[in-house]
Write an enzyme that holds these catalytic residues in place. Structure first.
Site, mmCIF file in Angstrom:
data_model
loop_
_atom_site.group_PDB
_atom_site.id
_atom_site.type_symbol
_atom_site.label_atom_id
_atom_site.label_comp_id
_atom_site.label_asym_id
_atom_site.label_seq_id
_atom_site.Cartn_x
_atom_site.Cartn_y
_atom_site.Cartn_z
ATOM 1 N N LYS A 28 -0.344 -3.393 0.464
ATOM 2 C CA LYS A 28 -1.126 -3.360 1.694
ATOM 3 C C LYS A 28 -0.837 -2.016 2.370
ATOM 4 O O LYS A 28 0.285 -1.495 2.264
ATOM 5 C CB LYS A 28 -0.675 -4.516 2.598
ATOM 6 N N MET A 54 -9.364 -6.518 9.364
ATOM 7 C CA MET A 54 -8.017 -7.054 9.577
ATOM 8 C C MET A 54 -7.277 -6.226 10.637
ATOM 9 O O MET A 54 -6.417 -6.740 11.333
ATOM 10 C CB MET A 54 -7.201 -6.983 8.272
ATOM 11 N N ASN A 108 -4.517 6.082 2.646
ATOM 12 C CA ASN A 108 -5.685 5.360 3.148
ATOM 13 C C ASN A 108 -6.262 6.159 4.313
ATOM 14 O O ASN A 108 -5.859 6.002 5.458
ATOM 15 C CB ASN A 108 -5.282 3.946 3.592
ATOM 16 N N CYS A 111 -10.123 3.569 6.050
ATOM 17 C CA CYS A 111 -10.323 2.251 6.653
ATOM 18 C C CYS A 111 -11.425 2.372 7.710
ATOM 19 O O CYS A 111 -11.330 3.215 8.604
ATOM 20 C CB CYS A 111 -9.011 1.782 7.295
ATOM 21 N N GLY A 246 -10.033 -5.959 -6.115
ATOM 22 C CA GLY A 246 -9.567 -6.634 -4.905
ATOM 23 C C GLY A 246 -10.265 -7.959 -4.679
ATOM 24 O O GLY A 246 -9.773 -9.029 -5.035
#
Ligand SMILES: Cc1cc2nc3c(=O)[nH]c(=O)nc-3n(C[C@H](O)[C@H](O)[C@H](O)COP(=O)(O)O)c2cc1C
Length: 286
Positions: A28, A54, A108, A111, A246
């Site tokens: 994560k 999330m 990342n 996002c 995923g």
């Protein structure tokens, strides 16, 4: 590989994914500080995928060390997905990730639902360049840059990443999207908008991988809507050297990894190819 954000919260869950046939797992996305994420609803099931916001919930990199015990003796590498709100954040979290056993780092910068992190960084080649350069200087592990499809020209961002020193490009993160409840008349996600994943985005991801493969010389890792071996092969023909899965885990189960592996192997044998390298980018040569 296991894609970031799905089952990558604990050592044991990642061990299960490796046991099921994944060649590598991605955690994560983690930052320096723990983060609660957004209140529910954070996930909406759509006709052909998941819509999630999330809000990057995670324990913070320093609280993740204990989870690595489960993964130490396994052959499959653990790749750490990392986010930050500044160049310094990325450097610090990368250093901490390497100290606890990251085999590689996936930045990342894509996002779609956290302000001043994620896609806002990954849409700006100047900021992205600073981050990639700083992280490369800070640590010795390979650096993957995970790109957002929510830009006008993904090739430009991929080229900037390569120039700054990235070792691979992951394409793609989720596609910015929204759902509204017709009875309440309100957006369903508490964050209003989120990121779409699953089969709905596969054609977008294929196009992105195809574009990125033509613009850089570093490997491309394909991600977005893979549910079966045919999808994985399609990504490889577009230019992916490896793929991530995923959402298919939620719609199917962990057997998706072994069935994709077996399917690719059978396809290569049936078509007379010696290894995967022979099909990577083949769609460009026709
Ligand atoms: C519930 C959920 C959480 C996710 N969390 C992350 C994350 O923390 N970091 C990240 O880079 N991508 C995250 N993603 C995006 C996935 O890694 C992947 O790029 C995307 O879902 C497309 O692949 P898929 O269709 O196989 O799921 C998340 C996706 C989902 C569905």
């Amino acid at each position: 590989m296991l894609a970031a954000g799905i089952l990558g919260y604990t050592g044991l869950s990642m061990k299960h994914v490796i046991d099921a046939g994944a060649g590598a797992v991605i955690t994560k996305s983690m930052g320096i500080e723990p983060r609660t994420g957004y209140p529910n609803p954070t996930v909406v099931q759509t006709d052909c995928g998941l819509l999630n916001a999330m809000g990057l919930p995670n324990p913070g990199i320093n609280n993740f060390k204990g989870e690595m015990k489960e993964l130490q003796k396994l052959e499959a590498p653990t790749i750490f997905s990392l986010y930050g709100f500044s160049v310094e954040d990325f450097a610090k979290v990368a250093q901490a990730a390497v100290e606890i056993g990251a085999a590689a780092i996936e930045l990342n910068v894509s996002c779609p639902h956290v302000k001043k992190a994620g896609a806002q960084i990954g849409s700006d080649p100047t900021v992205l360049t600073k981050i990639v350069k700083k992280v490369k200087k800070q640590v010795n592990t390979p650096i993957f840059v995970k790109l957002t499809p929510n830009v006008t020209d993904i090739s430009e961002i991929a080229k900037a990443s390569q120039k700054a020193g990235a070792d691979a490009i992951t394409a793609i993160n989720t596609v910015k999207a929204m759902a509204i409840d017709v009875e309440t008349g309100r957006p369903i996600l508490s964050n209003k908008f989120g990121g779409l994943s699953g089969p709905a985005i596969k054609p977008i991801a294929i196009r992105c991988v195809y574009d990125v493969y033509s613009s850089v010389d570093i490997p491309v890792i394909g991600c977005g809507g893979i549910t079966c071996w045919q999808d994985a092969v399609e990504f490889m023909l577009a230019g992916a050297s490896a793929v991530q899965i995923g959402t298919a885990i939620a719609f199917k189960d962990l057997n998706v990894f072994s069935s994709v592996n077996k399917g690719i192997q059978a396809y290569l044998e049936r078509r007379g190819f010696n290894n995967i390298k022979e099909i990577v980018g083949l769609a460009h040569k026709i």
